[in-house]
Design a protein around this motif. Structure first.
Motif, PDB file in Angstrom:
ATOM      1  N   UNK A 388      -4.328  -5.715   5.103  1.00 41.60           N
ATOM      2  CA  UNK A 388      -3.006  -6.285   4.810  1.00 41.60           C
ATOM      3  C   UNK A 388      -2.459  -5.786   3.467  1.00 41.60           C
ATOM      4  N   UNK A 389      -3.346  -5.646   2.485  1.00 46.04           N
ATOM      5  CA  UNK A 389      -2.904  -5.091   1.198  1.00 46.04           C
ATOM      6  C   UNK A 389      -2.429  -3.648   1.387  1.00 46.04           C
ATOM      7  N   UNK A 390      -3.221  -2.870   2.127  1.00 46.63           N
ATOM      8  CA  UNK A 390      -2.840  -1.461   2.351  1.00 46.63           C
ATOM      9  C   UNK A 390      -1.463  -1.371   2.999  1.00 46.63           C
ATOM     10  N   UNK A 391      -1.223  -2.249   3.957  1.00 43.18           N
ATOM     11  CA  UNK A 391       0.067  -2.253   4.637  1.00 43.18           C
ATOM     12  C   UNK A 391       1.179  -2.645   3.655  1.00 43.18           C
ATOM     13  N   UNK A 392       0.901  -3.649   2.840  1.00 44.43           N
ATOM     14  CA  UNK A 392       1.914  -4.090   1.866  1.00 44.43           C
ATOM     15  C   UNK A 392       2.254  -2.960   0.896  1.00 44.43           C
ATOM     16  N   UNK A 393       1.243  -2.172   0.533  1.00 40.10           N
ATOM     17  CA  UNK A 393       1.493  -1.095  -0.439  1.00 40.10           C
ATOM     18  C   UNK A 393       2.223   0.102   0.180  1.00 40.10           C
ATOM     19  N   UNK A 394       2.516   0.049   1.493  1.00 39.59           N
ATOM     20  CA  UNK A 394       3.413   1.057   2.069  1.00 39.59           C
ATOM     21  C   UNK A 394       4.857   0.691   1.732  1.00 39.59           C
TER      22      UNK A 394
END
Lengths: 487, 89
Positions: A388-394
């Motif tokens: 979820x963090x990785x997705x948010x950092x997109x």
């Protein structure tokens, strides 16, 4: 203006320009310690003689024209779970009351190489387990803004010493918020670096997959200076990243133009105090007017992070703390008739209640029949949170949140309610679970005059961005005012 | 919920008085209730972290602290050895 009141950045320049000596500076901080310690109780050990000796050495090197590190001659405090050769390292526990490490932690080797002056060892929650520094076997540290209140924890001594002028900067450790939450409660800047960027060699292990050493200071640049000095590859820590790091302090531009700052709505829920939300929003708005864009993002599994954290951390703690058995070092009970009794009585007499609770919880979640339901499920929850963090950092370059749901609480207020105490970490544990860097910066005060902390979270190895954003806010808002905690 | 405190204490090499046991039992139940809040997800695959490969250093003797220094922290020593209770009956 006394020397102890200044930032490391300013003092470093003054030392370089020979406007003061390290001996004068160290004397000034030691006098401050003598004056404030009876009230604040941040230190477990003060090494006045050794500090002055080191300060004189640095002054001689400087006089001889040697090229010195920016931290050379700067007096700093060290959390008492970081091994210091020849200086007691107790983890604020009875079980290590008389432990004198025969070696230095990697970060200490780095600081010695940088010629930093070590003032002593700072109080903490026993084995870094706690959020108020009330779990220390030795003493309760007080919040310099109001001594009826806790400084936060577990790095409460590291935060209180810096906020009271008893150290210019300090080292702490952060497993679930233990640098950021006390930094927020004491109104200073604290960085929990990317997992693997600072060696854990010589840090007494609590939860090895989450623990990270970091820096606390009264300005963003001070924290960046210390972080630059301690990060880097260490073959003695198998998880240490193979990587080159820039000079973070020199690289700070304070420019946020074009940066996308994500605001995760889950971090502004009903558990967060209104004063805290307001102060954090003010910082977000100020960054927006400085050229950043605010974007709403979502981290839906945030609610599960606290469970996953306490399961993983306690599981690792129960295993890590098995080494304290009264055999090779540390406390040994006098009361035993066989080996098993020696183990049991040593540990029962040597550990405090919170450490026992976490060892028991860790043993429970790892025990036969419960491993799949708790530990394994927590590890998969951890993967989901990372995704979820990785997705948010997109969608954004960093996230901005409150550091803690509320400001500091009164000493004694939460000691009998573990669940309430654990909720202090609800906004910080996600960062450890995902291995990310997190920085807490002061962003105002609540109605009681206690500091509020704003947390910046970035992708792995994005410390420079966090420093830039924090520095932009600091320039607009003014730096830490030590005069406010002088009373 | 039924947490067998005595069994856990034994596994943890800790002991508690009956009063402590009662207190711990209540506290542990509340804590376990808190940490039980986990999502419904498939937790059947292997747990590896490919983004975090570890590099091991060569197995070489270096920087060895000397024996006396190490023994200074031992609770009881005799003739350069650590004294422990009888291990094998």
């Amino acid at each position: 203006m006394e020397l102890y009141q200044l930032t490391a950045e300013k003092l470093s320049a003054m030392l370089a320009n020979k406007e003061c000596t390290s001996e004068e500076l160290t004397q000034s901080v030691l006098r401050r310690i003598e004056a404030k310690e009876p009230e604040i109780k941040a230190y477990l050990t003060v090494c006045a003689e050794e500090a002055l000796k080191k300060a004189k050495e640095v002054d001689q090197k400087r006089a001889a024209g040697e090229k010195l590190h920016p931290l050379a001659g700067i007096p700093m405090g060290i959390k008492d779970n970081i091994c210091t050769r020849g200086i007691k390292t107790t983890c604020a526990s009875r079980i290590l009351e008389n432990f004198v490490p025969p070696y230095d932690a990697f970060v200490m080797e780095k600081l010695h190489a940088a010629d930093a002056v070590i003032l002593g060892k700072l109080n903490m929650d026993e084995f870094a387990m706690g959020s108020s520094t009330e779990n220390s076997y030795f003493q309760k540290t007080r919040n310099p803004w109001n001594t009826e209140y806790v400084p936060g924890g577990s790095s409460g001594g590291s935060a209180a010493s810096v906020a009271a002028g008893e150290a210019v900067v300090s080292l702490g450790s952060d497993t679930g918020g233990s640098i950021r939450q006390p930094s927020a409660y004491c109104g200073i800047v604290g960085l929990k670096p990317t997992y693997s960027s600072v060696s854990r060699y010589g840090l007494v292990a609590y939860a090895s997959s989450l623990d990270q050493i970091g820096a606390l200071g009264r300005s963003v640049k001070d924290v960046a200076m210390v972080y630059s000095a301690i990060c880097g590859r260490d073959p003695h820590d198998a998880t240490s990243a193979v990587r080159e790091y820039p000079d973070f302090a020199a690289g700070i531009t304070g420019n946020v133009k074009g940066l996308r700052i994500g605001i995760p709505k889950e971090y502004f829920g009903e558990g967060v105090a209104a004063d805290v939300k307001e102060a954090v929003w003010k910082a977000a708005k100020a960054l927006e007017s400085a050229g950043a864009t605010l974007v709403e993002v979502s981290l839906p599994s945030t609610d599960y992070a606290l469970s996953a954290y306490y399961i993983i951390a306690s599981a690792e703690a129960s295993s890590n703390l098995a080494r304290f058995d009264g055999v090779k070092y540390g406390y040994r009970t006098q009361n035993f008739s066989n080996l098993t009794e020696m183990y049991e009585n040593t540990r029962s007499e040597g550990f405090g209640a919170e450490v026992k609770r976490r060892i028991m919880l860790g043993t429970y979640v790892l025990s036969s029949g419960y491993y799949d339901a708790y530990y394994k499920k927590a590890k998969f929850t951890q993967l989901r949170i990372q995704d979820e963090f990785n997705k948010a950092f997109e969608a954004c370059d960093l996230l901005l949140t409150p550091t803690a749901p509320d400001t500091a609480f009164r000493i004694g207020e939460q000691v009998d309610d573990q669940v309430k105490m654990y909720m202090n970490d609800i906004l910080t544990v996600t960062v450890n679970i995902a291995g990310l860097p997190g920085l807490s910066m002061p962003c105002g005060f609540d109605g009681k005059g206690l500091p509020v902390g704003c947390q910046l979270i970035g992708p792995k190895f994005s410390e420079q961005v966090l420093f830039d954003v924090a520095s932009c806010w600091e320039q607009q808002n003014g730096g830490f005012d030590l005069a406010a905690t002088l009373a | 919920m039924n947490i067998d405190i005595r069994h856990l204490a034994k596994l943890s090499r800790l002991n508690f008085s009956p009063e402590e046991e009662a207190k711990f039992s209540g506290e542990m139940e509340k804590i376990v209730e808190l940490v039980e809040k986990l999502p419904n997800l498939d937790a059947s695959g292997p747990l590896i972290d490919p983004s975090n490969p570890m590099t091991l250093r060569p197995d070489r003797v270096e920087n060895k602290p000397n024996r006396n220094e190490l023994l200074q922290n031992a609770p009881e020593t005799q003739a350069g050895c650590i004294v422990v209770p009888k291990v094998v009956e």
